[in-house]
Scaffold this active site. Structure first.
Site, short mmCIF file in Angstrom:
data_model
loop_
_atom_site.label_atom_id
_atom_site.label_comp_id
_atom_site.label_asym_id
_atom_site.label_seq_id
_atom_site.Cartn_x
_atom_site.Cartn_y
_atom_site.Cartn_z
N ASP A 96 56.67 34.57 18.80
CA ASP A 96 57.03 35.75 19.41
C ASP A 96 57.45 36.62 18.64
OD1 ASP A 96 55.92 34.28 21.80
OD2 ASP A 96 57.68 34.70 22.91
N ASN A 109 53.38 32.30 22.24
CA ASN A 109 52.65 33.00 23.34
C ASN A 109 52.61 34.44 23.39
OD1 ASN A 109 55.51 32.92 24.31
ND2 ASN A 109 54.41 33.70 26.16
N HIS A 110 52.90 35.20 22.58
CA HIS A 110 52.87 36.47 22.66
C HIS A 110 51.89 37.00 21.15
CE1 HIS A 110 55.44 38.49 25.65
NE2 HIS A 110 55.92 37.43 25.41
N HIS A 112 60.89 30.08 23.08
CA HIS A 112 60.10 30.39 24.47
C HIS A 112 61.12 30.79 25.82
CE1 HIS A 112 56.60 30.84 26.62
NE2 HIS A 112 56.53 29.84 27.38
#
Length: 343
Positions: A100, A132-133, A283
């Site tokens: 991220d 996840n980014h 996260h």
């Protein structure tokens, strides 16, 4: 497929960014920056082409941290540099970042460049995992792509975006630290849990991990959940936890709209099967101290190294120091003077 959902303050952030760039001293692409862009086009690919396997193993004495672009990670990185990177650029300790690096902040590209240069200067000391980014659909929703277009225009903005994602598609998703700790951005996977098999079956280049390697997608998005909340979630989903389909360990992640939540039974089973001691992940934002011990016995630890996340939270940030035999020390970073980036 639409990107999974998170707490979305994207429109407010986009308006703030547009206001910043409309000021007289807004960022423009100078001749020097154009030359730098051309240099990056050749330097970025060489950073990660030497990776020969998906899963890599790191020696002891590692610093692990979430490096979210939300809040003002530029100032947080400088705070971390003053505290634990004093020997930079000649590092003597391994540093593992848990993903991220972009989205949810004003300086996503600068944060990514900072870490890319750190990797370039210390190839065998600095390691970046994918979050996840680091994924195109997520970046289109949570504004990293728009950040680049607003700052650098369509030609160079898209070039920078392609270069960043060229790297992201090749980033490893998990690591084993000191032969004892499993590290990933989100958590342990559901659909494939043996690390040796994961290492063999995961493609080196993954533009669309959700379609090609669901276990990778799960390591980016999964969350731990304590047993009491797990039972509540099962009841809401009208699921009776069962050993037959592993619903006593994993459930659909309704908060994210994708992937799974896992409990301490799943964590213990995963660690036993892979002969490891604990899970390190990011996260989620711990409420206060930048770190949370999710399960009894410290089977899973969440660490977050970005203060003032989404510019609305007053969270602190921490990093983890891993010593011999997988021992973990929490280092809190003083970021009280680091104001939110969107103020």
């Amino acid at each position: 497929m639409p990107p999974p959902t998170e707490n979305d303050e994207g429109e407010e952030e986009r308006a703030s960014l547009r206001e910043l760039l409309a000021q007289p001293n807004a960022i423009s692409l100078s001749d020097v920056e154009r030359a730098y862009a051309d240099y990056l086009e050749h330097a970025f690919p060489s950073l990660f082409l030497s990776r020969t396997s998906f899963l890599f193993y790191l020696a002891r004495h590692n610093i692990l941290k979430e490096a979210s672009g939300g809040g003002d990670l530029v100032k947080d990185l400088l705070s971390i540099e003053r505290c634990i990177l004093r020997s930079s650029p000649h590092l003597t300790t391994n540093y593992l970042f848990l993903g991220d690096y972009v989205d949810r902040g004003r300086w996503g590209f600068e944060v990514f460049l900072y870490l890319a240069v750190a990797k370039l200067l210390n190839r065998d000391r600095v390691f970046l995992l994918r979050g996840n980014h680091e994924f195109r659909l997520t970046q289109e929703k949570y504004k990293f792509k728009e950040e680049l277009l607003l700052k650098y225009g369509s030609t160079y903005g898209l070039k920078f975006w392609d270069l960043v994602n060229y790297v992201c598609d090749r980033l490893p998703v998990c690591a084993v630290v000191g032969g004892a700790l499993f590290a990933a951005h989100g958590g342990i996977p559901f659909s494939l849990t043996d690390l040796g098999t994961i290492n063999q079956q995961t493609p080196r280049v993954l533009p669309e991990p959700d379609r090609v390697a669901p276990w990778v997608w799960q390591m980016l998005w999964n969350d731990p959940m304590d047993w009491a909340r797990f039972l509540e979630a099962a009841q809401l989903q009208k699921v009776v936890p069962s050993a037959a389909n592993y619903t006593y360990m994993y459930l659909f992640n309704a908060k994210r709209g994708t992937a799974y939540v896992f409990n301490d039974y799943a964590a213990a089973a995963f660690l036993k099967a892979n002969r490891l001691q604990a899970i390190i992940r990011a996260h989620e934002v711990p409420e206060e101290l930048g770190v949370r011990f999710n399960f009894p016995g410290r089977l899973c630890t969440t660490v977050f190294s970005c203060s003032h996340y989404t510019n609305r939270m007053n969270n602190e940030c921490s990093v983890l120091l891993v010593g011999g035999e997988g021992r973990i020390r929490v280092l809190r970073i003083d970021t009280r003077l680091n104001k939110p980036a969107m103020m």
